[in-house]
Design an enzyme around this catalytic site. Structure first.
Site, mmCIF file in Angstrom:
data_model
loop_
_atom_site.group_PDB
_atom_site.id
_atom_site.type_symbol
_atom_site.label_atom_id
_atom_site.label_comp_id
_atom_site.label_asym_id
_atom_site.label_seq_id
_atom_site.Cartn_x
_atom_site.Cartn_y
_atom_site.Cartn_z
ATOM 1 N N SER A 16 -27.944 -3.579 -19.651
ATOM 2 C CA SER A 16 -28.196 -3.918 -21.092
ATOM 3 C C SER A 16 -26.921 -3.544 -21.820
ATOM 4 O O SER A 16 -26.803 -4.139 -22.919
ATOM 5 C CB SER A 16 -29.342 -3.032 -21.723
ATOM 6 O OG SER A 16 -29.263 -1.681 -21.488
ATOM 7 N N VAL B 232 -41.286 3.959 -16.273
ATOM 8 C CA VAL B 232 -42.013 3.696 -17.673
ATOM 9 C C VAL B 232 -42.299 4.617 -18.566
ATOM 10 O O VAL B 232 -43.574 4.845 -19.155
ATOM 11 C CB VAL B 232 -43.280 2.709 -17.361
ATOM 12 C CG1 VAL B 232 -42.984 1.572 -16.832
ATOM 13 C CG2 VAL B 232 -44.212 3.325 -16.186
ATOM 14 N N THR C 183 -34.210 7.734 -27.605
ATOM 15 C CA THR C 183 -34.375 6.349 -28.264
ATOM 16 C C THR C 183 -35.100 5.421 -27.474
ATOM 17 O O THR C 183 -34.990 5.540 -26.313
ATOM 18 C CB THR C 183 -32.925 5.692 -28.651
ATOM 19 O OG1 THR C 183 -32.279 5.402 -27.250
ATOM 20 C CG2 THR C 183 -31.795 6.564 -29.182
ATOM 21 N N ASN D 254 -29.010 10.192 -11.879
ATOM 22 C CA ASN D 254 -29.423 8.754 -11.965
ATOM 23 C C ASN D 254 -29.089 7.985 -10.836
ATOM 24 O O ASN D 254 -29.709 7.338 -10.139
ATOM 25 C CB ASN D 254 -29.174 8.193 -13.455
ATOM 26 C CG ASN D 254 -30.067 8.755 -14.561
ATOM 27 O OD1 ASN D 254 -31.000 9.357 -13.957
ATOM 28 N ND2 ASN D 254 -29.998 8.939 -15.769
ATOM 29 N N HIS E 187 -21.186 1.230 -22.742
ATOM 30 C CA HIS E 187 -22.111 1.498 -23.899
ATOM 31 C C HIS E 187 -22.243 3.165 -23.830
ATOM 32 O O HIS E 187 -22.757 3.811 -23.160
ATOM 33 C CB HIS E 187 -23.658 0.926 -23.363
ATOM 34 C CG HIS E 187 -24.862 1.825 -23.729
ATOM 35 N ND1 HIS E 187 -24.955 1.479 -25.064
ATOM 36 C CD2 HIS E 187 -25.770 2.539 -23.374
ATOM 37 C CE1 HIS E 187 -26.202 2.233 -25.673
ATOM 38 N NE2 HIS E 187 -26.498 2.992 -24.607
ATOM 39 N N GLY F 239 -35.382 7.372 -14.249
ATOM 40 C CA GLY F 239 -34.294 8.515 -14.341
ATOM 41 C C GLY F 239 -34.339 9.233 -15.632
ATOM 42 O O GLY F 239 -35.255 9.057 -16.440
ATOM 43 N N VAL G 29 -38.274 4.314 -22.333
ATOM 44 C CA VAL G 29 -37.851 3.136 -22.544
ATOM 45 C C VAL G 29 -38.658 1.996 -21.927
ATOM 46 O O VAL G 29 -38.708 1.168 -22.442
ATOM 47 C CB VAL G 29 -36.282 3.239 -22.103
ATOM 48 C CG1 VAL G 29 -35.775 1.844 -21.649
ATOM 49 C CG2 VAL G 29 -35.488 4.242 -22.881
HETATM 50 N N1 LIG Z 1 -29.389 1.290 -22.006
HETATM 51 C C1 LIG Z 1 -29.699 1.778 -23.171
HETATM 52 O O1 LIG Z 1 -29.410 1.232 -24.501
HETATM 53 C C2 LIG Z 1 -30.417 2.869 -23.395
HETATM 54 C C3 LIG Z 1 -30.719 3.839 -22.013
HETATM 55 N N2 LIG Z 1 -31.769 4.879 -22.036
HETATM 56 C C4 LIG Z 1 -31.766 5.326 -20.698
HETATM 57 O O2 LIG Z 1 -33.029 5.088 -20.147
HETATM 58 C C5 LIG Z 1 -33.350 6.082 -19.089
HETATM 59 C C6 LIG Z 1 -34.778 6.413 -19.433
HETATM 60 O O3 LIG Z 1 -34.879 6.865 -20.646
HETATM 61 P P1 LIG Z 1 -36.436 7.508 -21.158
HETATM 62 O O4 LIG Z 1 -37.196 6.418 -20.955
HETATM 63 O O5 LIG Z 1 -36.389 7.821 -22.286
HETATM 64 O O6 LIG Z 1 -36.927 8.781 -20.122
HETATM 65 P P2 LIG Z 1 -38.100 9.205 -19.673
HETATM 66 O O7 LIG Z 1 -38.066 10.413 -18.938
HETATM 67 O O8 LIG Z 1 -38.972 9.042 -20.581
HETATM 68 O O9 LIG Z 1 -38.604 8.159 -18.632
HETATM 69 C C7 LIG Z 1 -38.017 8.023 -17.260
HETATM 70 C C8 LIG Z 1 -39.181 7.597 -16.262
HETATM 71 O O10 LIG Z 1 -38.548 7.363 -15.042
HETATM 72 C C9 LIG Z 1 -39.304 7.858 -14.100
HETATM 73 N N3 LIG Z 1 -38.645 8.085 -12.778
HETATM 74 C C10 LIG Z 1 -37.693 9.149 -12.378
HETATM 75 N N4 LIG Z 1 -37.246 9.022 -11.173
HETATM 76 C C11 LIG Z 1 -37.991 7.777 -10.585
HETATM 77 C C12 LIG Z 1 -37.922 7.032 -9.218
HETATM 78 N N5 LIG Z 1 -37.234 7.498 -8.343
HETATM 79 N N6 LIG Z 1 -38.983 6.059 -9.188
HETATM 80 C C13 LIG Z 1 -39.523 5.608 -10.368
HETATM 81 N N7 LIG Z 1 -39.690 6.273 -11.471
HETATM 82 C C14 LIG Z 1 -39.073 7.199 -11.694
HETATM 83 C C15 LIG Z 1 -40.070 9.135 -14.708
HETATM 84 O O11 LIG Z 1 -41.184 9.418 -13.901
HETATM 85 C C16 LIG Z 1 -40.053 8.662 -16.251
HETATM 86 O O12 LIG Z 1 -41.218 8.023 -16.456
HETATM 87 C C17 LIG Z 1 -32.493 7.089 -19.518
HETATM 88 O O13 LIG Z 1 -31.216 7.185 -18.571
HETATM 89 C C18 LIG Z 1 -31.742 6.948 -20.743
HETATM 90 O O14 LIG Z 1 -30.568 7.491 -20.829
HETATM 91 C C19 LIG Z 1 -32.326 5.156 -23.093
HETATM 92 C C20 LIG Z 1 -32.278 4.545 -24.319
HETATM 93 C C21 LIG Z 1 -31.308 3.204 -24.435
HETATM 94 C C1 LIG Z 2 -29.680 6.385 -25.630
HETATM 95 C C2 LIG Z 2 -28.816 5.494 -25.593
HETATM 96 O O1 LIG Z 2 -28.239 5.074 -24.542
HETATM 97 C C3 LIG Z 2 -28.924 4.638 -26.920
HETATM 98 O O2 LIG Z 2 -29.817 4.767 -27.656
HETATM 99 O O3 LIG Z 2 -27.857 3.899 -27.025
#
Ligand SMILES: NC(=O)C1=CN([C@@H]2O[C@H](COP(=O)(O)OP(=O)(O)OC[C@H]3O[C@@H](n4cnc5c(N)ncnc54)[C@H](O)[C@@H]3O)[C@@H](O)[C@H]2O)C=CC1
Ligand SMILES: CC(=O)C(=O)O
Length: 312
Positions: A142, A10, A229, A94, A174, A78, A13
């Protein structure tokens, strides 16, 4: 009984998804889990303070056991991209995170539909499918839900119509190899080029290149500006959760393990698919032109090769 939605990871994202779901009122209860419990607690408290303005959703933080009975669990745990970094560069870090997370989620919420957001999301979806042992339709990445929103938004702006009235999809990864399906794009029921001509907003090569760049490079620009993002994907995850909880049969471009697509076997990537309470129940493969088909093949090949390298 009102539905429970769990969110693991949390940060930016996961919390944006929780916020969007809380405001939408589609869930009775949202449970936030993070390997930094104080962060989950703080996010839950903050989001709970938004709830009285919009819905009656209960928002709480806790350990994995609190996910028991969840209908949907979103995984956004991650690392994210640093400026200039590709999504694919996150894979080994990840994959290591998912090696522990997916088993915990399955142990406590065996009936949940899993929604994967962590990047590179298509390969993480494939990994989650393998680790969970769930049928592919119940592990939904997603995928290009966000890229499709970006494509519709830019096309709608160019044509002067609402993005909801633009029917256009981004397919494949993606990520950098994604495929904008121009040949099947429509405004209402009219082909996009015909409508563009009607309203004097021709889609020239330059317009097409600008929109392509606006979609494909959006994440890089936003990350350069604000470090991550989160709002777009937060709303996308809410939309996907709603399709499941309300058994909508909505057509959304999402990623699941697919036995055969564009000549490539056993790969997770996005095409438009029907999403309802049982997860993904059907695919709607668009009728692509030759160049798009070739681009989708390349995207699928890239993703299949990456997933084949991951050892779990
Ligand atoms: N699918 C999409 O369209 C998008 C995907 N993302 C991806 O979403 C992921 C998260 O991004 P953000 O929230 O910006 O990162 P963030 O660093 O803000 O949050 C990640 C969270 O995961 C937690 N975490 C890490 N290892 C963990 C574990 N083993 N168990 C439980 N929690 C754990 C961390 O403590 C942190 O709170 C990234 O991989 C990012 O690239 C981001 C934007 C768009
Ligand atoms: C970070 C990412 O995957 C996005 O915003 O598209």
């Amino acid at each position: 009984m009102a539905a429970t939605v769990g969110i693991v990871g949390v940060g930016l994202v996961g919390s944006a998804a929780a916020y969007a779901i809380a405001l939408s009122g589609i869930a009775g209860r949202i449970v936030l889990v993070d390997h930094v419990p104080a962060l989950a607690q703080a996010q839950a408290e903050d989001i709970a303070h938004a709830v009285p303005f919009a819905s009656a959703t209960q928002v709480e933080a806790g350990d994995y056991d609190r996910l028991a009975g969840a209908e949907v669990v979103i995984i956004a745990a991650g690392v994210n991209q640093k400026p200039g970094e590709t999504r694919i560069a996150l894979l080994s870090r990840n994959a290591a995170v998912f090696a522990s997370v997916v088993g915990e989620v399955r142990r406590v919420a065996p009936d949940a539909i899993l929604l994967v957001a962590t990047n590179p999301v298509d390969v993480m979806t494939e990994i989650t499918t393998r680790l969970s042992g769930l049928p592919p339709g119940r592990v939904i990445g997603s995928g290009t839900i966000l890229d499709t929103a970006r494509f519709r938004s830019l096309l709608g702006r160019h044509l002067g119509i609402s993005p909801q009235s633009v029917h256009a999809y981004v397919l494949g990864e993606h990520g950098d190899s994604e495929v904008l399906a121009w040949s099947t794009a429509r405004a209402g029921s009219v082909g996009i080029r015909d409508f563009a001509a009607q309203v004097g907003a021709a889609i020239t090569d330059q317009v097409r290149a600008e929109i392509d760049d606006g979609v494909r490079r959006a994440a890089y620009r936003i990350i350069a500006g604000k470090g991550a993002t989160n709002y777009g994907i937060g709303a996308g995850l809410m939309r996907l959760t709603r399709a499941v909880l309300r058994d909508e049969g909505a057509v959304l471009s999402v990623s699941i393990h697919t036995p055969l697509v564009a000549g490539v076997r056993d790969v997770a990537l996005s095409i438009p698919r029907v999403v309802n309470r049982r997860g993904v129940t059907a695919d709607l493969m668009p009728d692509l032109d030759a160049a798009e088909t070739e681009a989708l093949h390349r995207s699928a090949r890239l993703l299949a090769d990456l997933a084949a390298e991951v050892r779990l």
